[in-house]
Design a protein around this motif. Structure first.
Motif, PDB file in Angstrom:
ATOM      1  N   VAL A  85      -0.468   9.940  -2.239  1.00  0.00           N
ATOM      2  CA  VAL A  85      -1.388   9.876  -1.102  1.00  0.00           C
ATOM      3  C   VAL A  85      -0.578   9.893   0.189  1.00  0.00           C
ATOM      4  O   VAL A  85       0.470   9.247   0.272  1.00  0.00           O
ATOM      5  N   ASP A  86      -1.037  10.621   1.202  1.00  0.00           N
ATOM      6  CA  ASP A  86      -0.338  10.678   2.488  1.00  0.00           C
ATOM      7  C   ASP A  86      -0.283   9.300   3.131  1.00  0.00           C
ATOM      8  O   ASP A  86      -1.213   8.489   2.980  1.00  0.00           O
ATOM      9  N   HIS A  87       0.779   9.074   3.906  1.00  0.00           N
ATOM     10  CA  HIS A  87       0.968   7.762   4.529  1.00  0.00           C
ATOM     11  C   HIS A  87      -0.205   7.377   5.428  1.00  0.00           C
ATOM     12  O   HIS A  87      -0.621   6.213   5.482  1.00  0.00           O
ATOM     13  N   ASP A  88      -0.761   8.347   6.137  1.00  0.00           N
ATOM     14  CA  ASP A  88      -1.861   8.041   7.054  1.00  0.00           C
ATOM     15  C   ASP A  88      -3.099   7.517   6.339  1.00  0.00           C
ATOM     16  O   ASP A  88      -3.975   6.919   6.973  1.00  0.00           O
ATOM     17  N   LEU A  89      -3.196   7.731   5.030  1.00  0.00           N
ATOM     18  CA  LEU A  89      -4.397   7.342   4.285  1.00  0.00           C
ATOM     19  C   LEU A  89      -4.226   6.071   3.458  1.00  0.00           C
ATOM     20  O   LEU A  89      -5.209   5.515   2.983  1.00  0.00           O
ATOM     21  N   VAL A  90      -2.990   5.614   3.259  1.00  0.00           N
ATOM     22  CA  VAL A  90      -2.776   4.564   2.262  1.00  0.00           C
ATOM     23  C   VAL A  90      -3.286   3.197   2.699  1.00  0.00           C
ATOM     24  O   VAL A  90      -3.690   2.386   1.865  1.00  0.00           O
ATOM     25  N   HIS A  91      -3.282   2.911   3.989  1.00  0.00           N
ATOM     26  CA  HIS A  91      -3.607   1.555   4.432  1.00  0.00           C
ATOM     27  C   HIS A  91      -5.079   1.231   4.225  1.00  0.00           C
ATOM     28  O   HIS A  91      -5.958   1.838   4.839  1.00  0.00           O
ATOM     29  N   GLY A  92      -5.326   0.293   3.323  1.00  0.00           N
ATOM     30  CA  GLY A  92      -6.697  -0.125   3.040  1.00  0.00           C
ATOM     31  C   GLY A  92      -7.513   0.894   2.275  1.00  0.00           C
ATOM     32  O   GLY A  92      -8.743   0.806   2.242  1.00  0.00           O
ATOM     33  N   LEU A  93      -6.839   1.864   1.639  1.00  0.00           N
ATOM     34  CA  LEU A  93      -7.571   2.875   0.870  1.00  0.00           C
ATOM     35  C   LEU A  93      -8.409   2.190  -0.215  1.00  0.00           C
ATOM     36  O   LEU A  93      -7.887   1.417  -1.014  1.00  0.00           O
ATOM     37  N   ASP A  94      -9.682   2.491  -0.224  1.00  0.00           N
ATOM     38  CA  ASP A  94     -10.597   1.800  -1.145  1.00  0.00           C
ATOM     39  C   ASP A  94     -11.457   2.834  -1.867  1.00  0.00           C
ATOM     40  O   ASP A  94     -12.580   3.142  -1.469  1.00  0.00           O
TER      41      ASP A  94
ATOM     42  N   ASP B 230       0.817  -1.223   0.000  1.00  0.00           N
ATOM     43  CA  ASP B 230       0.000   0.000   0.000  1.00  0.00           C
ATOM     44  C   ASP B 230       0.850   1.271   0.000  1.00  0.00           C
ATOM     45  O   ASP B 230       0.381   2.337  -0.418  1.00  0.00           O
ATOM     46  N   HIS B 231       2.086   1.160   0.479  1.00  0.00           N
ATOM     47  CA  HIS B 231       2.947   2.349   0.518  1.00  0.00           C
ATOM     48  C   HIS B 231       3.236   2.894  -0.885  1.00  0.00           C
ATOM     49  O   HIS B 231       3.590   4.069  -1.038  1.00  0.00           O
ATOM     50  N   LYS B 232       3.090   2.046  -1.894  1.00  0.00           N
ATOM     51  CA  LYS B 232       3.342   2.516  -3.263  1.00  0.00           C
ATOM     52  C   LYS B 232       2.294   3.534  -3.714  1.00  0.00           C
ATOM     53  O   LYS B 232       2.527   4.274  -4.672  1.00  0.00           O
TER      54      LYS B 232
ATOM     55  N   SER C 173      15.755  -6.995   4.153  1.00  0.00           N
ATOM     56  CA  SER C 173      15.769  -6.347   2.844  1.00  0.00           C
ATOM     57  C   SER C 173      15.174  -4.954   3.005  1.00  0.00           C
ATOM     58  O   SER C 173      14.580  -4.633   4.040  1.00  0.00           O
ATOM     59  N   TYR C 174      15.290  -4.147   1.974  1.00  0.00           N
ATOM     60  CA  TYR C 174      14.743  -2.786   2.078  1.00  0.00           C
ATOM     61  C   TYR C 174      13.230  -2.817   2.223  1.00  0.00           C
ATOM     62  O   TYR C 174      12.655  -2.045   2.985  1.00  0.00           O
ATOM     63  N   GLU C 175      12.570  -3.713   1.503  1.00  0.00           N
ATOM     64  CA  GLU C 175      11.111  -3.816   1.602  1.00  0.00           C
ATOM     65  C   GLU C 175      10.697  -4.189   3.019  1.00  0.00           C
ATOM     66  O   GLU C 175       9.729  -3.653   3.559  1.00  0.00           O
ATOM     67  N   GLN C 176      11.435  -5.128   3.625  1.00  0.00           N
ATOM     68  CA  GLN C 176      11.132  -5.520   4.999  1.00  0.00           C
ATOM     69  C   GLN C 176      11.363  -4.355   5.960  1.00  0.00           C
ATOM     70  O   GLN C 176      10.603  -4.150   6.904  1.00  0.00           O
ATOM     71  N   PHE C 177      12.397  -3.574   5.687  1.00  0.00           N
ATOM     72  CA  PHE C 177      12.713  -2.425   6.545  1.00  0.00           C
ATOM     73  C   PHE C 177      11.588  -1.392   6.502  1.00  0.00           C
ATOM     74  O   PHE C 177      11.209  -0.827   7.535  1.00  0.00           O
ATOM     75  N   VAL C 178      11.042  -1.148   5.310  1.00  0.00           N
ATOM     76  CA  VAL C 178       9.941  -0.176   5.172  1.00  0.00           C
ATOM     77  C   VAL C 178       8.761  -0.621   6.026  1.00  0.00           C
ATOM     78  O   VAL C 178       8.128   0.186   6.709  1.00  0.00           O
ATOM     79  N   LYS C 179       8.463  -1.924   6.027  1.00  0.00           N
ATOM     80  CA  LYS C 179       7.362  -2.432   6.837  1.00  0.00           C
ATOM     81  C   LYS C 179       7.657  -2.276   8.323  1.00  0.00           C
ATOM     82  O   LYS C 179       6.784  -1.926   9.111  1.00  0.00           O
ATOM     83  N   GLU C 180       8.920  -2.535   8.702  1.00  0.00           N
ATOM     84  CA  GLU C 180       9.308  -2.363  10.105  1.00  0.00           C
ATOM     85  C   GLU C 180       9.239  -0.875  10.493  1.00  0.00           C
ATOM     86  O   GLU C 180       8.834  -0.533  11.602  1.00  0.00           O
ATOM     87  N   MET C 181       9.609  -0.030   9.568  1.00  0.00           N
ATOM     88  CA  MET C 181       9.654   1.419   9.815  1.00  0.00           C
ATOM     89  C   MET C 181       8.275   1.944  10.173  1.00  0.00           C
ATOM     90  O   MET C 181       8.129   2.825  11.042  1.00  0.00           O
ATOM     91  N   TYR C 182       7.256   1.413   9.536  1.00  0.00           N
ATOM     92  CA  TYR C 182       5.902   1.898   9.765  1.00  0.00           C
ATOM     93  C   TYR C 182       5.121   0.984  10.702  1.00  0.00           C
ATOM     94  O   TYR C 182       3.906   1.051  10.794  1.00  0.00           O
ATOM     95  N   GLY C 183       5.853   0.107  11.393  1.00  0.00           N
ATOM     96  CA  GLY C 183       5.235  -0.715  12.404  1.00  0.00           C
ATOM     97  C   GLY C 183       4.257  -1.731  11.911  1.00  0.00           C
ATOM     98  O   GLY C 183       3.237  -1.996  12.537  1.00  0.00           O
ATOM     99  N   GLU C 184       4.581  -2.321  10.740  1.00  0.00           N
ATOM    100  CA  GLU C 184       3.638  -3.306  10.164  1.00  0.00           C
ATOM    101  C   GLU C 184       4.290  -4.673  10.124  1.00  0.00           C
ATOM    102  O   GLU C 184       5.486  -4.798  10.043  1.00  0.00           O
TER     103      GLU C 184
END
Length: 441
Positions: free
Chosen positions: A225-234, A216-218, A430-441
């Motif tokens: 789209v702001d980060h606060d809105l991306v998760h589950g944006l439908d 979803d970060h893509k 990996s970088y992808e894993q780090f991005v998920k860790e960065m945003y607490g996912e």
């Protein structure tokens, strides 16, 4: 002059300054004598104006000014001599019936005292220090991206698999209007990609954002789209095709290697990947360090407990800025700045206990390396030391730059200390894993 201190509690005190006539009289007389020498008053020759007239006209103003000078000088000296660690500035206590016609005066000042506390860098914590690696998938993707970037670009009328598109994503209600380049394989669902096949420039395709990408970060990158809105944006967005291109990939040969890395520096695809890996992991290390620094900061704020002279600071904030604040506004400002003040005190304690200092040589060395990196970005790979020293001297002649660079140097020193003393677990990702860790996912 007599100065005494009464401790109200561990965080508040009142300093009383007793000013006698002997402390200020000679200074007032000297100023008035200078006024008399230069006064131009009708009916009197210059320098011959009666002192009684000078006293009547200027005496009270001069008295106030000279008493204030004596007061401030001695109060500041007292704070230094007593080694009082105060927050904000001393606040004068207003006395309604203060009488300036007396010869001796007493002034009271409220002080907010810095709290006593300890910082335990070795305390147990849940911090993870990440080491980000450039994995095979990233390296292969980067090589393919290079081939496409340096390949031959061919414009097309109709979309086929493997093409690159210039697309404008829009949704008026949600304020989305982003033009970007994409390849069809970026979509998670192949059905979405198939909607574009056979379409032409100017065509508009309606697509849903839910599950649009594998991450979803893509949505932040492609739809802005702001980060606060991306998760589950439908929501539904319109994708207008602005252009269609395909790329004839560049051949992985010595000519391309020399163009990318300089003649003879890289001679194989493995060498290309090694260079990409080296450069990427340097950048990743900076991001991992920043997260580590942020996490340690949060840990220290949570684990280091102490009280602040809150009421004093709120009162001080009311008149600390250019524009006076109401009590309510000052309380709001204090609430916003409290965490920053707490960390400032914690950081100061750490710096003192670990003797972290910035020397001019530290500043010069840091600035020199910074300039070398910036020059390298513009193709100046081997500047002379004389050139570097000249630029460093110009940069460090600017006080604002000195302050900014000093903060960066101290941040590096703090980072080094934290790496040495804060006990953490390490994790390779990996970088992808780090991005998920960065945003607490």
């Amino acid at each position: 002059m007599n100065i005494t201190r009464t401790n109200v509690d561990a965080l508040n005190a009142v300093v009383t300054v007793a000013v006698s006539k002997n402390d200020y009289a000679s200074k007032v007389e000297k100023v008035l004598a200078d006024y008399r020498k230069n006064a131009l008053i009708p009916g009197f020759r210059k320098g011959a104006v009666p002192m009684s007239l000078i006293q009547k006209q200027y005496g009270k103003a001069v008295l106030l000014e000279e008493v204030n000078k004596v007061l401030q000088e001695n109060l500041n000296n007292y704070l230094v001599e007593e080694k009082l660690d105060i927050l904000g500035n001393p606040l004068p206590k207003v006395t309604e019936d203060f009488d300036w016609n007396k010869e001796d005066f007493t002034f009271d000042f409220e002080l907010g005292l810095a709290p006593e506390f300890s910082v335990d860098l070795s305390a147990k914590n849940n911090i993870t220090a990440f080491k980000i690696i450039a994995d095979d998938k990233m390296l292969n993707d980067q090589v393919e991206r290079i081939q496409k970037q340096y390949g031959k670009l061919i414009s097309k009328d109709t979309v086929e698999e493997g093409d690159d598109l210039n697309v404008t994503f829009s949704n008026e209600v949600n304020g989305i209007n982003s033009t970007t380049s994409i390849s069809l394989d970026v979509f998670k669902d192949k059905k979405t990609a198939k909607k574009f096949i056979g379409k032409k420039v100017g065509d508009v395709i309606e697509i849903g954002t839910k599950g649009l990408f594998d991450d979803d970060h893509k949505l932040m990158d492609y739809l802005k789209v702001d980060h606060d809105l991306v998760h589950g944006l439908d929501i539904e967005v319109s994708a207008k095709i602005e252009g269609i291109t395909t790329s004839e990939k560049a051949e992985l040969n010595q000519e391309l290697f020399d163009k990318l890395f300089g003649e003879g520096n890289v001679t194989s695809v493995d060498g290309v990947k090694a260079k990409i890996k080296e450069d990427a992991e340097k950048q990743f290390a900076q991001q991992a360090d920043q997260k580590f620094l942020n996490d340690v900061t949060e840990f220290l704020l949570e684990s280091t407990k102490f009280d602040l002279p809150s009421e004093f600071l709120i009162k001080w904030l009311q008149n600390a800025g250019e524009k006076p604040l109401t009590e309510e506004e000052a309380r709001e400002e204090f609430a916003k700045s409290e965490r920053g003040l707490r960390y400032q005190l914690i950081e100061g304690k750490i710096m003192t206990e670990n003797n972290l200092q910035i020397t001019f040589e530290d500043l010069k060395a840091f600035t020199s390396e910074l300039i070398k990196k910036q020059m390298a970005q513009f193709g100046q790979m081997n500047p002379t030391q004389e050139d570097i020293d000249g630029i460093v001297a110009r940069v460090l002649s600017n006080q604002d730059e000195v302050k900014r660079l000093s903060e960066q140097v101290m941040s590096e020193k703090m980072l080094g200390l934290f790496k040495e003393k804060v006990k953490v677990k390490t994790k390779e990702v990996s970088y992808e894993q780090f991005v998920k860790e960065m945003y607490g996912e």
